[in-house]
Structures are given as C-alpha cells and as structure tokens.
Design a protein around this motif. Sequence first.
Motif, PDB file in Angstrom:
ATOM      1  N   SER C 121       7.798  -3.533  -4.588  1.00  0.00           N
ATOM      2  CA  SER C 121       7.995  -2.882  -3.164  1.00  0.00           C
ATOM      3  C   SER C 121       9.565  -2.576  -3.246  1.00  0.00           C
ATOM      4  O   SER C 121      10.209  -3.678  -3.985  1.00  0.00           O
ATOM      5  CB  SER C 121       6.941  -3.529  -2.118  1.00  0.00           C
ATOM      6  N   ARG C 122       8.963  -1.320  -2.819  1.00  0.00           N
ATOM      7  CA  ARG C 122      10.851  -0.788  -2.338  1.00  0.00           C
ATOM      8  C   ARG C 122      11.169  -1.767  -1.366  1.00  0.00           C
ATOM      9  O   ARG C 122      10.356  -1.508  -0.237  1.00  0.00           O
ATOM     10  CB  ARG C 122      10.234   0.583  -2.135  1.00  0.00           C
ATOM     11  N   GLU C 123      12.167  -2.090  -1.426  1.00  0.00           N
ATOM     12  CA  GLU C 123      13.061  -3.181  -0.178  1.00  0.00           C
ATOM     13  C   GLU C 123      12.760  -2.136   1.034  1.00  0.00           C
ATOM     14  O   GLU C 123      12.714  -2.390   1.751  1.00  0.00           O
ATOM     15  CB  GLU C 123      14.166  -3.271  -1.054  1.00  0.00           C
ATOM     16  N   ALA C 460      -3.299   5.498   1.257  1.00  0.00           N
ATOM     17  CA  ALA C 460      -3.335   6.401   0.567  1.00  0.00           C
ATOM     18  C   ALA C 460      -1.945   6.441  -0.157  1.00  0.00           C
ATOM     19  O   ALA C 460      -1.707   7.407  -1.343  1.00  0.00           O
ATOM     20  CB  ALA C 460      -3.285   7.686   0.881  1.00  0.00           C
ATOM     21  N   ASN C 461      -0.459   6.200  -0.221  1.00  0.00           N
ATOM     22  CA  ASN C 461       0.357   5.968  -1.052  1.00  0.00           C
ATOM     23  C   ASN C 461       0.302   4.873  -1.261  1.00  0.00           C
ATOM     24  O   ASN C 461      -0.203   3.952  -0.941  1.00  0.00           O
ATOM     25  CB  ASN C 461       1.448   6.147   0.135  1.00  0.00           C
ATOM     26  N   PHE C 462       1.632   4.218  -1.545  1.00  0.00           N
ATOM     27  CA  PHE C 462       1.746   3.030  -3.508  1.00  0.00           C
ATOM     28  C   PHE C 462       2.620   2.240  -2.653  1.00  0.00           C
ATOM     29  O   PHE C 462       3.189   1.438  -3.011  1.00  0.00           O
ATOM     30  CB  PHE C 462       2.245   3.599  -4.261  1.00  0.00           C
ATOM     31  N   SER C 463       3.482   2.820  -1.090  1.00  0.00           N
ATOM     32  CA  SER C 463       4.467   2.103  -1.229  1.00  0.00           C
ATOM     33  C   SER C 463       4.986   0.825  -0.527  1.00  0.00           C
ATOM     34  O   SER C 463       6.159   0.618  -0.721  1.00  0.00           O
ATOM     35  CB  SER C 463       6.238   3.320  -0.130  1.00  0.00           C
ATOM     36  N   ASP C 464       4.355  -0.202   0.089  1.00  0.00           N
ATOM     37  CA  ASP C 464       4.947  -0.593   0.557  1.00  0.00           C
ATOM     38  C   ASP C 464       4.698  -2.305   1.240  1.00  0.00           C
ATOM     39  O   ASP C 464       4.917  -3.566   1.183  1.00  0.00           O
ATOM     40  CB  ASP C 464       4.492  -0.653   2.910  1.00  0.00           C
ATOM     41  N   HIS C 465       2.980  -2.312  -0.053  1.00  0.00           N
ATOM     42  CA  HIS C 465       2.429  -3.739  -0.710  1.00  0.00           C
ATOM     43  C   HIS C 465       2.801  -4.448  -2.244  1.00  0.00           C
ATOM     44  O   HIS C 465       2.339  -5.437  -2.484  1.00  0.00           O
ATOM     45  CB  HIS C 465       1.270  -3.507  -0.003  1.00  0.00           C
ATOM     46  N   GLY C 466       3.806  -3.372  -2.725  1.00  0.00           N
ATOM     47  CA  GLY C 466       3.791  -3.808  -3.811  1.00  0.00           C
ATOM     48  C   GLY C 466       2.558  -4.586  -4.803  1.00  0.00           C
ATOM     49  O   GLY C 466       2.073  -3.452  -4.498  1.00  0.00           O
ATOM     50  N   ALA C 467       2.678  -5.369  -5.343  1.00  0.00           N
ATOM     51  CA  ALA C 467       1.376  -5.233  -6.145  1.00  0.00           C
ATOM     52  C   ALA C 467       0.800  -6.611  -5.732  1.00  0.00           C
ATOM     53  O   ALA C 467      -0.694  -6.869  -5.692  1.00  0.00           O
ATOM     54  CB  ALA C 467       2.214  -6.392  -7.319  1.00  0.00           C
ATOM     55  N   ASN C 468       0.730  -6.621  -3.967  1.00  0.00           N
ATOM     56  CA  ASN C 468      -0.672  -7.531  -3.622  1.00  0.00           C
ATOM     57  C   ASN C 468      -0.099  -7.286  -1.718  1.00  0.00           C
ATOM     58  O   ASN C 468       0.985  -7.789  -1.615  1.00  0.00           O
ATOM     59  CB  ASN C 468       0.133  -9.297  -3.815  1.00  0.00           C
ATOM     60  N   ARG C 469      -1.033  -7.029  -1.235  1.00  0.00           N
ATOM     61  CA  ARG C 469      -0.855  -7.172  -0.061  1.00  0.00           C
ATOM     62  C   ARG C 469      -0.457  -7.745   0.755  1.00  0.00           C
ATOM     63  O   ARG C 469      -1.546  -8.907   0.881  1.00  0.00           O
ATOM     64  CB  ARG C 469      -1.614  -5.761   0.857  1.00  0.00           C
ATOM     65  N   LEU C 470      -0.359  -8.678   2.192  1.00  0.00           N
ATOM     66  CA  LEU C 470      -0.564  -9.798   2.615  1.00  0.00           C
ATOM     67  C   LEU C 470      -1.893  -9.038   3.703  1.00  0.00           C
ATOM     68  O   LEU C 470      -1.975  -8.277   4.790  1.00  0.00           O
ATOM     69  CB  LEU C 470       0.653 -10.135   3.670  1.00  0.00           C
ATOM     70  N   GLY C 471      -2.287 -10.591   4.610  1.00  0.00           N
ATOM     71  CA  GLY C 471      -3.586  -9.894   5.341  1.00  0.00           C
ATOM     72  C   GLY C 471      -2.179  -9.426   6.719  1.00  0.00           C
ATOM     73  O   GLY C 471      -0.938  -9.679   6.484  1.00  0.00           O
ATOM     74  N   ALA C 472      -3.523  -8.313   7.439  1.00  0.00           N
ATOM     75  CA  ALA C 472      -2.552  -8.393   8.692  1.00  0.00           C
ATOM     76  C   ALA C 472      -1.349  -7.240   8.308  1.00  0.00           C
ATOM     77  O   ALA C 472      -1.121  -6.919   9.290  1.00  0.00           O
ATOM     78  CB  ALA C 472      -2.227  -9.067   9.480  1.00  0.00           C
ATOM     79  N   SER C 473      -1.191  -6.362   7.664  1.00  0.00           N
ATOM     80  CA  SER C 473      -0.632  -5.946   7.092  1.00  0.00           C
ATOM     81  C   SER C 473      -0.942  -4.004   6.588  1.00  0.00           C
ATOM     82  O   SER C 473      -0.119  -3.395   6.772  1.00  0.00           O
ATOM     83  CB  SER C 473       0.624  -5.935   5.438  1.00  0.00           C
ATOM     84  N   ALA C 474      -1.956  -4.401   6.270  1.00  0.00           N
ATOM     85  CA  ALA C 474      -2.032  -2.765   6.408  1.00  0.00           C
ATOM     86  C   ALA C 474      -2.462  -1.703   7.671  1.00  0.00           C
ATOM     87  O   ALA C 474      -1.857  -0.772   7.721  1.00  0.00           O
ATOM     88  CB  ALA C 474      -3.696  -2.594   5.938  1.00  0.00           C
ATOM     89  N   LEU C 475      -2.719  -2.698   8.849  1.00  0.00           N
ATOM     90  CA  LEU C 475      -2.931  -2.056   9.750  1.00  0.00           C
ATOM     91  C   LEU C 475      -1.404  -1.041  10.504  1.00  0.00           C
ATOM     92  O   LEU C 475      -1.059  -0.235  10.822  1.00  0.00           O
ATOM     93  CB  LEU C 475      -3.473  -2.506  11.342  1.00  0.00           C
ATOM     94  N   MET C 476      -0.807  -2.265  10.043  1.00  0.00           N
ATOM     95  CA  MET C 476       0.444  -2.600  10.624  1.00  0.00           C
ATOM     96  C   MET C 476       1.615  -0.872   9.783  1.00  0.00           C
ATOM     97  O   MET C 476       2.062  -0.128  10.409  1.00  0.00           O
ATOM     98  CB  MET C 476       1.684  -3.459   9.990  1.00  0.00           C
ATOM     99  N   GLN C 477       0.947  -1.473   8.410  1.00  0.00           N
ATOM    100  CA  GLN C 477       1.605   0.275   7.744  1.00  0.00           C
ATOM    101  C   GLN C 477       1.143   1.581   8.084  1.00  0.00           C
ATOM    102  O   GLN C 477       2.082   2.702   8.268  1.00  0.00           O
ATOM    103  CB  GLN C 477       0.977   0.123   6.183  1.00  0.00           C
ATOM    104  N   GLY C 478      -0.043   1.980   8.510  1.00  0.00           N
ATOM    105  CA  GLY C 478      -0.374   2.543   8.604  1.00  0.00           C
ATOM    106  C   GLY C 478      -0.530   3.025   9.639  1.00  0.00           C
ATOM    107  O   GLY C 478       0.529   4.709  10.046  1.00  0.00           O
ATOM    108  N   LEU C 479      -0.397   2.746  10.659  1.00  0.00           N
ATOM    109  CA  LEU C 479       0.683   2.924  12.333  1.00  0.00           C
ATOM    110  C   LEU C 479       1.750   2.906  12.019  1.00  0.00           C
ATOM    111  O   LEU C 479       2.621   4.472  12.676  1.00  0.00           O
ATOM    112  CB  LEU C 479      -0.211   2.315  13.482  1.00  0.00           C
ATOM    113  N   ALA C 480       2.586   2.243  10.774  1.00  0.00           N
ATOM    114  CA  ALA C 480       4.132   2.712  11.250  1.00  0.00           C
ATOM    115  C   ALA C 480       4.344   4.181  10.429  1.00  0.00           C
ATOM    116  O   ALA C 480       4.884   4.832  11.677  1.00  0.00           O
ATOM    117  CB  ALA C 480       5.253   1.488  10.638  1.00  0.00           C
TER     118      ALA C 480
END
Lengths: 257, 233, 671
Positions: C121-123, C460-480
């Motif tokens: 993912s992009r730092e 819908a975008n690709f940006s924050d989770h790299g090749a694997n998303r950690l638990g409880a991070s999807a909600l964080m990203q959507g709202l961020a």
Amino acid sequence: MEHYNMNLTLKVWRQKNSDTKGHFETFKVGDISSEMSFLEMFDVLNERLVSENKEPVAFDHDCREGICGACSMYIDGEPHGPWAKTTTCQLHMRAFKDGDTIVVEPWRSKAFPVIKDLMVDRSAFDRIIQAGGFVSVNTGNAVDANSLPIVRYKAEEAFNSAACIGCGACVAACKNGSAMLFVGAKVSQLAMLPQGDPERTTRVLNMVAQMDKEGFGNCSNTYACEAECPKGISVANIARLNHEYLRAGLCSEEGDL
Amino acid sequence: MLKQPQIFLLMKWGNFFSTTIGKKSMVAASGIFLILFLVVHAGINACIFLNDGGETFNTVASFMSHNWIMRFLELGLFVVLIAHFVQAMIIERKNRAARPVKYHFSQPNKNSKWYSRYMAIFGILILLFLIMHLSQFFIGTKEALYFEGDPYHDLYGEMQEVFSHGWIVALYLVGLIALFWHLLQGFQSAFHTLGLSHKKYAPIIKMMGTWYSVIIILLFALMPLSMYFGWIS
Amino acid sequence: MRKTFLTTEKYYSMSLNAKIPEGNINQKWENYKGHVKLVNTANKRKIEIVVIGTGLAGASAAATLGELGYKVKAFCFQDSPRRAHSIAAQGGINAAKNYQNDGDSVYRLFYDTVKGGDYRSREANVYRLAEVSANIIDQCVAQGVPFAREYGGLLSNRSFGGVQVQRTFYAAGQTGQQLLLGAYSALERQVALGNVTMYSRHEMLDIVVVDGKARGIIARDLVSGKLERHFGHAVLLCSGGYGNVFYLSTNAMGSNVTAAWKAHKKGAYFANPCYTQIHPTCIPLSGDHQSKLTLMSESLRNDGRIWVPKQKDDPRKGIDIPEDERDYYLERRYPAFGNLVPRDVASRAAKERCDAGYGVGTTKMAVYLDFADAIQRYGHIEAGKHGIHNPSSEEVIKMGREVVAEKYGNLFEMYEKITGENPYERPMRIYPAVHYTMGGLWVDYELQTSVPGLYALGEANFSDHGANRLGASALMQGLADGYFVIPYTVGNYLAGEIGTVPIPTSHEAFEKAENEVSARIEKLMSIKGTESVESFHKRLGKILWNKCGMARNEQGLKEAIEEVRALREEFWNNVRIPGDINSFNNELDKAGRVADFMELGELMCLDALDRKESCGAHFREESQTPDGEAKRDDSHFSYVAAWEFKGGNNWELHKEDLVFDEIHLTQRSYK
C-alpha cells in the motif's frame, strides 16, 4: 440436524405495479432442501420461472444476513414468517414440512405502497428520520469521544434501541399499521444519550408529526410489533416515545407560540 | 446560512392534541379517571351485600345524587367518558385507514393476545351496555330528583325489580364481560401510553391491572346474580 | 500501445504520479490541508456533486459535502441509503486513540496497516488514514453511535487479528450497522435541509465525460426503468467492492462492480484487481442452491481453536474424535500467533488441509472451530470467582457456556439458525469465503482517479490496504475518506471549477452516453436465449474461485482467461431475461451487473498473472517457501498495478512504484 427434502405449495401475491390490483398465484415447488433459506427457496422458484420464460417474483433482499432490513415478506400470516427474532432471509426451510402450503404477501400498509409483487416502498421511514432522527453535528465539530462518560446501562439500552434494522415488520404486524416501534426506537436511542439532548424536544415532535403525515396508525398496545421484530426491539421504546412526546408537548417551553 | 428543518409549533395545545399520540394520551388519561370511577361505583354498590334491605345503599346513593361536589364530578365524568370514546373512535378510524388492503391470511394470535386487538369493539359494546344501564337507573333517578319533587328514591328496590328479569341479567353479564377484557388490556395500556414503563414498576402495574379487572368485574357481576337468585333479600 | 495480456509485462508507461505532498510522513496531510485551494461559501452553492453509493464512504461524503454547502445528489440501488452493505460489518473499527494506554499511536496503526497489507500500500495514504482515525470515533460518538462502554462510562476496546494493542471500537457485533446509521442520519439531515437530493432505487450505468473531465452520470430508475441524466461538477464513486464476481461471497446480493467498471471503461485505471480477501471464518457451503455466504466475526478466533482430524476422511463426529487424533494446524504451523494469524494466512491453511483430504462435514470443505477448551477454561475461572473449589464437570460447562454466550452469543445464534446445529455442544464448521476486495479504482493522494473530477472512496478505491486488509480497517477507511479526506481534496479540484456553469444534460456527451446505455440494455433484452443470468453468474464464480481464488498459478490463470472469455461470449448469445425494460426488472439489473463482472473477471486473472510474486491475499503457487509460506518479491513487484482499458480485451498496465521511506520491508512471519 437431519436434512430432508420437501414439496410445497406456494400462494404468492403478484402485483404488476402500484397502480394495478394484485392477485394470488399458486406455485408447486419440489425438492426443497430443509437446509435452504426461505429466500433461496424463492431463488429456486424464480430460476424455474425464468426457464419457463415467465417473470420471476419480485422481492426485496440484499445482505441475506439479517441486518440490512431489506427483506420483507408476510409469510403464513406473520411478518418474516414463523421463527421469532428472525428476518425472512434467515428463516430456513426447516421451519416447514413436506406438503405445506405457504401464503406469502407483501407488507400491507397505506404508508408502504406495493411497488411490485412482494416489494413495498418504505421511503416513509426515511422521511421520518429526516424529520429529526439525527444529532445536528457537522463533521469536524466533535469533541474527544471520552470527554463525556455515559452510564454503561444507558449506553446499552441506547444500543438495543439502535439495533432496529428499519425493515417495517412492526408496521406489518400491527393491526393498526403503526410505526411507533420504529419511531420509538430512534427517539429513545437519542433521548438516552447526552448527545441527543439539545434536540430532544423538537426531535420527538417533528418525528411524530411526520409519522402521522405518512398515514401510519397509532399504537393500541397489542405488542405484536415486539413479538414480530426480528431484532427484538422492546415496546418499552414506545412508552419512551410517549413519554418524550408528553414531556416535549406539556413540559417544554421551547418553540414558537 | 442553512435553513432549519420544520419545527413543530410546540406550545399550542391544539397542536399537541392534533397528533395521534396526543389524542391517545387523552384516551389513556380519561381511561385512568374511569378506572378510578369504577372503584367508587363498585364500592357504593357493594353496600347491597350488607343485606340490610338496601338501607345503607340507598343512603349512600342519595348522598351521591345530592352532594353538589359529587354532582359536579358526575358532570366531569360524562365529559371524560365522551372524550374517551370520541377520541378513541377518531384514532380507530385512522388506524383502520392505515391498512386499506387487508391481509388475506393472517395469524395475529401468534403475536398478540386476542382481547388486546378488540378494544374498540369492547368499547362500543360497553357504550351500548351503558345506554341500557343509564336508562334503567340513572334517568329514573334524575327524573325523580328534578321533576318529581325529590321523593325518597328506592334505588335498591329498582335494582331488585330490574334484576328479576333473566334476560336483563344476561345482558348485564355480557356487558361486564366486555368491560372485563377492556379493563384487562386498558389498565396497563393506559400507563404505557402515558409513557410509564419502568422495569421495576411495569410488572406491578400489569399485575394490579389483572387483579383490578377480576375483582371489579366479579363485584359487579355478583350484584345482578345475587338479586336474581335471591342470595340477598 | 494496444496489446493482449501476454505481452503486458514488456510495456508500461512511467510511474503514475500519486501527487503525494512533500514533507515528512507526519506532516504531509497537515501541509496539504494548509495549502489546499478552497471554495468560498457562495460558490459552493453553485457547485453540484454526484455521489454514487451510500455506504459508509458515500453517506459520510454526501452528508459532509452537504454540510459544507455543495449541492449534492446521492444515488443508491437499495430502497434506502440505510441498507448499504457497510451495515453488515460486525467486528469493529480501529482508531489510534490509545485509550487503553497500551502503546498505541498513529505511527503504530500506520505500521500495522502497512505490514498487514504485506507492504503493497501507499505509505502516505495509510499514514493519513491513521491520523484521522481518532477523529472518526469522536464524530461517530457525537452523532449518537452507541459504542460499547466500560462501567466507568468510557469507551471500551478489543483486539483484532494481526496487532498487539487494543484499538478496536465496537458496538456488540453490529459495529458497521451503528456507524452506517450514524452516517445515514447525517445524510438524512442534509436531505431535510435541502442540501442533498436522494435517489434511491437508482443505479448508475455510465459516467459522462466532457472535455476529459467527469461531468455527470447516466442513471436508471430501477422502478420505472427510465434512464436519467444528472450533471455534476465532480462525481464521487463510493460503490463498494467487487467480491460478488465470485458469485458466492459475504457481500450483499446487490453488491456489484458496475459503477466502478463503467468508470474504468471511461478512462479510470483499475488497480490491483487480483487482491481479493478471503475471510477465514465463514459458515461453509451447504449445497448447490446457496446464493450467499455468511461471515462470522474474526473475534471468534480469540477463543476458538481451529482443527481437523489427523486421519483422512474421518467418519466420526467432531466431538467423538479424541484429543490426540486432532490436528490443530494453525497452532502447529504458527506457534507464535496460533489461531490469531492474519486472515490470508488462516484461510490458506484451511484450504491446504481440505485439499489434502482432511476436511470435515458432508462436503469435506470445512474445518472445525472449537470452543470446548474455551468453555472449560472460562468455566474454571468462573468457578474460582465463585469460590467453588471442586466444581463438577457439569458446573464447569454450564458456567463456561454462560461466559462464551456473553461474548459471542449473537454469533452462535446466527450459526445455529443457519446450520441447525448447536455450537455450544459441538464444534462449528467453518470455511473461508470471499469477503473484501483490496483492489479497486486507482486513485492518487486526493482520491482522484485518472479521470479528472472523478473520485473513488472506500472499498471502491484501492488505496489503503495493500494486498491484505486487517480486521476493523474497512470501516475506518470508508469513514476517513468520506468525513475527513474528500471534503478537502475535492475542494482543491472544485476551486478551479467555480466558473463552470452546469452543463445542460442535453449536451451531446450526455446524449451519447445515454444512447450507449440504452443500446446495451436493448441488446441484453433482445438476446432471448435459454440460460438465466443467475446460472451464468454461478459459472463465472466457479471459474474464478477455482483458478483465481485462494491460490493461483500461471496455467490456471491462463485457462481462466480463456474460460471467462468463452463464457462472456456465450452470455451475450444465450442469456435469457424475462420481463420488460420499462418496469422493475431485477433480472435485467442483474444481467447488466454480471456482464460487467465477466469483463472484470478477465482483468483480475490478467493482474494475477502479471504479479508473479505471492503477497497478502494473492498467493501464486510458483512463489512460495519450501514449507508452503507466501514469498514476496520486492525487487520486481513493489508497485501498484493500474490497468487502463484499451477497448475489447486489451488493457495497458501502468505501474505506480511503491516507495517506502518510513517502513523497512521484511518478509512477514507469524511463526
């Protein structure tokens, strides 16, 4: 759990659109596995209808995990069918036995007009929320989340109210087509939290006014809504709604004269 | 700046009572008043069980119809009764309109007690019963009071005469049964409608409602029965 | 530069410019916000923004932009914005609040997320995500979201897979629901104020591009079937992920790639489509009739032990298999993390055991998740608490079950409802299922796609989770993205658009787009074949699950591409859609979505083929260590693969090189 297959007769409400009258259509479905969900049984029926070049039965559904609140069938005389605290999508065919006849109708309420077959328009619920089911806090205005401790019991009660999925089973179950469990749950949630306090008075009055405007009936305390609610939302929320309304209307000096 | 959403005109009483919840709260409040009235009514009527030939009963009845506070309250009672009925009927009409197309197959017994769904029907039955009841006892009393020079009025005797007819006793029992179910649902319902639901008190209210309904209706039912069967003389 | 999939690796353009601000990682966002162009209040009123999707990202973006004074039009295909699939997220939302005083910080959340994503993912984006995470919790609490609390009235936290601190905020097992209802209420408030117009039961079917900029959409009213044109100075895609390409997934039935795919075909690059997360703890498939898989929260792995019998095709029931004949394979292979290894590792390990013939249940495609130990352990603790020194085994089990019920009761209930088995008495059966897609539309630091004025937020975008998303991070990203990023970044673009008068929807670009959409719908309806949409979707899913699922290899991927192409050909010649165009027609809606999935399916395989390394959720069998662990190849594949659509079956690969200034790349190890 032993699995079994069954043959069923379905009497399903068909209605082309909101302007036409509907009727029942009878279908025989065979080889339905007890492991299927109720909607998967409808998938099987619809696949067959497509193969016969007929229009499949339209029904609302989305998450199929019992949380989005989209599914909405009145199954065998009860909203969401015979299992308690279960949405239609989580109802499984184990609930039925070989040879059963199942009657499936849409929610019936003046405020929920039928769109097609088993689909109804529940936008009335959105408009009730628009009337006041929110806290007026623009993004970026919030203080630190822990700056305001909330009694754990109250937080839990607020959560229990907030668990409403907005499916409309309460309206469908109520002999008066009342939406007071839905409205009560939202009003209660925000009334129990300090964040909801500044708008406590206007919220309840506006939401109740909108509820009436939509054509929902009034609560006569049969508590059918609680019994049929897939999330087990308590009728205590209705009492709280009444309480909030009386408090706002009789005790508050807020508002225009 | 941003416009604000519609704000309900809070302070106007008309607005308060224009909503279904406002109307329903009136039904509930009047209901509780009527519940209290029934206690008084049953208490006075229970004097017939003293078996003193109706002496105490007639004395109390006479007091009730002559004391000006009681007569004023009586007026209030009628206003409350009418308000209770009219508001309930207005709501009932709206409730019925809320489901223009009925379900073709419904199993309401799976989610609610049958009697809780028939409050309006019981209400109408009770009203019909009241018309009979008032024409039998109330109108005669008032006639005597206002037009016949207020002679000694033997209400007890009238009761004995009325309840000597089996079919009237039967009609009374029907009315009382309707009232029983109406009260069984209505007692706790009224408190709920007034927003009183508390984990500690709600079960108590419910229990009180049940006992109240049973005792009041038994008391009332015993009156025509005991006269008809001559258990009191 | 037209070429087919086999030649892509030879040609690619220069590294994409992600427009990452200057400065140290912890100053980039501050710097950006400090220098970003603004739109004044009066001008905001003249600017229209189209938002597609009303999940966490869409609802929060629409509400916030409405609050700022923009004219917003929000679209969702559901009957109400409250039903978007964000609602189904169970576990929680991460935030670097450090309320537990256990050493959490913005940097640590950033580090965990980059590492969890297997350094793909992009730092700068991830750091910003960690920075705004704390504000999300504040905002949600202010909206009345009832998070779990301690007895002192303060917020409670729990821990999730792949991290060592407690930073997950939650509302029982319904965190997504509560957060979405918060965003939904903010959205409805803006609808009431007239700042947002809501179009529910509407599906976006094309992006309208005028002079190289996104200027609106073509949408279909799903009830009347009519096509509508909507202008916007900018268009925000918040339409979620594409997991349903596999047919069976934990996504909602309606979740689809159509909006993102239409954007892709109009010039937006699609990044890392092969990164699809397979969640380890789902209820296994029971039969062919199944249309959807159900997930059970990762939190179950805190107490449940995962095992299979040591003996192949063991006919005994789980409870009858003695302890020494059980293989607790996660504990055996990964003694350090045990049952709490990240999702990708846990999923692959389950697949490995089942493929080797050790699976359980009627389908043999399941492993046990067992709470018997946890019940014993909690039972003894409870007995101790109550001063019972020699508890009987019944007492222990009874008390232990009560504790387990308190923690996971709703999940157990759900399991029992679906399977008809009591998980307190016998071990649950679980199997991995498609859950989340890390890939999506390529976006720069501003969340802008490669089409100016077109933005992508959330899944819908690709940006924050790299090749694997950690638990409880999807909600964080959507709202961020929705609450705290897009309000700044879209303003930067719109500041240059204040002079643009709304383009009338009679403009030829709208005309052309609508005609194309209409022609496609008519084409679909005119096929009048013999096979249902559902059946094609199922077949597509099977190809992808078998060959582009939890493990991929070159041969399989090449075959999959051919198979998907053939299936697509067949679809366009033989699909049957009853009903008509001008009324509600769910078969037609599905057909359009499945047609897009078929095109996406090919690109996923193409991307998986291009990426010859194993990383995160993407496991190439050719790239593994001798003991079967994933092997990353940083020297060749430390890039984002952004695919440009070139018509037909052709794509051009653009690479965005990933530069790691802050974090030192290491091979992940959970042993």
